[in-house]
Design an enzyme around this catalytic site. Structure first.
Site, mmCIF file in Angstrom:
data_model
loop_
_atom_site.group_PDB
_atom_site.id
_atom_site.type_symbol
_atom_site.label_atom_id
_atom_site.label_comp_id
_atom_site.label_asym_id
_atom_site.label_seq_id
_atom_site.Cartn_x
_atom_site.Cartn_y
_atom_site.Cartn_z
ATOM 1 N N PRO A 1 -4.079 -10.290 3.998
ATOM 2 C CA PRO A 1 -4.449 -9.340 5.042
ATOM 3 C C PRO A 1 -4.278 -7.879 4.647
ATOM 4 C CG PRO A 1 -3.116 -11.087 5.969
ATOM 5 C CD PRO A 1 -3.143 -11.305 4.481
ATOM 6 N N ASN A 2 -5.231 -7.078 5.060
ATOM 7 C CA ASN A 2 -5.231 -5.611 4.924
ATOM 8 C C ASN A 2 -5.491 -5.103 3.507
ATOM 9 O OD1 ASN A 2 -4.568 -5.114 7.731
ATOM 10 N ND2 ASN A 2 -2.557 -5.929 7.240
ATOM 11 N N ARG B 1 -5.869 2.857 2.604
ATOM 12 C CA ARG B 1 -4.656 2.457 3.313
ATOM 13 C C ARG B 1 -3.419 3.013 2.624
ATOM 14 N NH1 ARG B 1 -1.976 -3.517 2.614
ATOM 15 N NH2 ARG B 1 -0.371 -3.268 4.201
ATOM 16 N N TYR C 1 0.167 2.614 -1.859
ATOM 17 C CA TYR C 1 -0.662 1.625 -2.554
ATOM 18 C C TYR C 1 -1.645 2.231 -3.556
ATOM 19 C CZ TYR C 1 1.246 -1.420 1.063
ATOM 20 O OH TYR C 1 2.100 -2.120 1.877
ATOM 21 N N ASN D 1 -1.648 -11.901 -4.206
ATOM 22 C CA ASN D 1 -1.045 -10.807 -3.454
ATOM 23 C C ASN D 1 -1.304 -11.157 -2.001
ATOM 24 O OD1 ASN D 1 -0.171 -8.595 -2.106
ATOM 25 N ND2 ASN D 1 -1.105 -7.092 -3.486
ATOM 26 N N ALA E 1 1.175 -9.081 3.880
ATOM 27 C CA ALA E 1 2.306 -9.378 4.772
ATOM 28 C C ALA E 1 2.564 -10.876 4.926
ATOM 29 C CB ALA E 1 2.073 -8.731 6.135
ATOM 30 N N HIS F 1 5.782 -12.475 3.619
ATOM 31 C CA HIS F 1 7.096 -12.390 4.245
ATOM 32 C C HIS F 1 7.348 -13.425 5.333
ATOM 33 C CE1 HIS F 1 7.081 -8.835 1.846
ATOM 34 N NE2 HIS F 1 6.094 -8.301 2.541
ATOM 35 N N ASP G 1 3.892 -23.764 1.630
ATOM 36 C CA ASP G 1 3.665 -25.207 1.454
ATOM 37 C C ASP G 1 2.392 -25.482 0.660
ATOM 38 O OD1 ASP G 1 5.986 -25.893 2.751
ATOM 39 O OD2 ASP G 1 5.020 -26.544 4.618
ATOM 40 N N GLU H 1 3.019 -14.341 -8.234
ATOM 41 C CA GLU H 1 3.076 -13.518 -7.020
ATOM 42 C C GLU H 1 2.958 -12.059 -7.442
ATOM 43 O OE1 GLU H 1 6.706 -14.049 -4.807
ATOM 44 O OE2 GLU H 1 6.307 -12.304 -3.520
ATOM 45 N N HIS I 1 2.450 -7.863 -6.256
ATOM 46 C CA HIS I 1 2.463 -6.789 -5.255
ATOM 47 C C HIS I 1 2.243 -5.458 -5.955
ATOM 48 C CE1 HIS I 1 3.986 -9.577 -2.291
ATOM 49 N NE2 HIS I 1 4.843 -9.998 -3.199
ATOM 50 N N SER J 1 3.245 -2.515 -4.564
ATOM 51 C CA SER J 1 4.518 -1.831 -4.334
ATOM 52 C C SER J 1 5.660 -2.781 -4.687
ATOM 53 C CB SER J 1 4.614 -1.404 -2.859
ATOM 54 O OG SER J 1 4.724 -2.554 -2.030
ATOM 55 N N ARG K 1 11.615 -1.519 0.003
ATOM 56 C CA ARG K 1 11.020 -0.977 1.228
ATOM 57 C C ARG K 1 11.741 -1.527 2.465
ATOM 58 N NH1 ARG K 1 4.787 -1.861 0.822
ATOM 59 N NH2 ARG K 1 4.873 -0.501 2.661
#
Ligand code: DQA
Length: 149
Positions: A12-13, A20, A25, A76, A79, A82, A89, A100, A102, A104, A109
């Site tokens: 998302p986003n 953004r 970012y 990536n 959110a 988290h 799963d 994984e 990211h 940032s 943060r």
């Protein structure tokens, strides 16, 4: 023989990258990062397929569809990182390496970003390196898929 396939997933986003919160970012768009990943993949003999979705279920289904088809996943999850135990799963049921990623460093943060439900099912984590992370993630996959040395 066709090159091993790496599924690059963006949660998302991430479609808003470039516009953004550029102070966090950066100014590169998601298309720029995908281009970086595709080029790094090609240099390492890997094909990269990318999917971005703002919907948890679409990301989960993409992980299911990768089973038996993709050699590795770079994710990536935005959110979803988290809180999405559904993504956790799904990744746990994937056979190959999971990186994984990211832009940032979530650990530096907000407190709610310090927990990743992806990390326990990830083979490796790349965070805090901005757009270079996309190149490094493909290099990591190439290394993880290479015979052990
Ligand atoms: C992110 C970090 C996450 O905490 C955040 O929700 C994102 C982007 C990153 O690339 O730094 O959407 O995954």
């Amino acid at each position: 023989m066709s090159p091993p396939l790496v599924l690059l997933l963006s949660g998302p986003n991430l479609g808003l990258l470039g516009a953004r919160q550029p102070e966090i970012y950066g100014t590169a768009t998601l298309a720029d990062h995908v281009e970086t990943a595709v080029a790094a993949g090609a240099a390492a003999g890997l094909a990269v397929e990318h999917l971005q979705s703002d919907h948890e279920g679409t990301i989960v289904e993409a992980v299911h569809a990768a089973r038996g088809r993709a050699a590795a996943i770079v994710v990536n999850a935005g959110a979803l990182t988290h809180y999405s135990w559904a993504l956790h799963d799904a990744l746990a049921a994937f056979d190959g390496p999971v990186v994984e990623l990211h832009l940032s460093n979530p650990g530096g943060r907000d407190a709610w970003r310090h927990t990743s439900v992806v990390t326990p099912v990830a083979t490796a984590v790349i965070a805090g390196l901005g757009g270079a992370g996309y190149r490094l993630a493909l290099d990591a996959v190439a290394s993880l898929l290479a015979p052990a040395r």
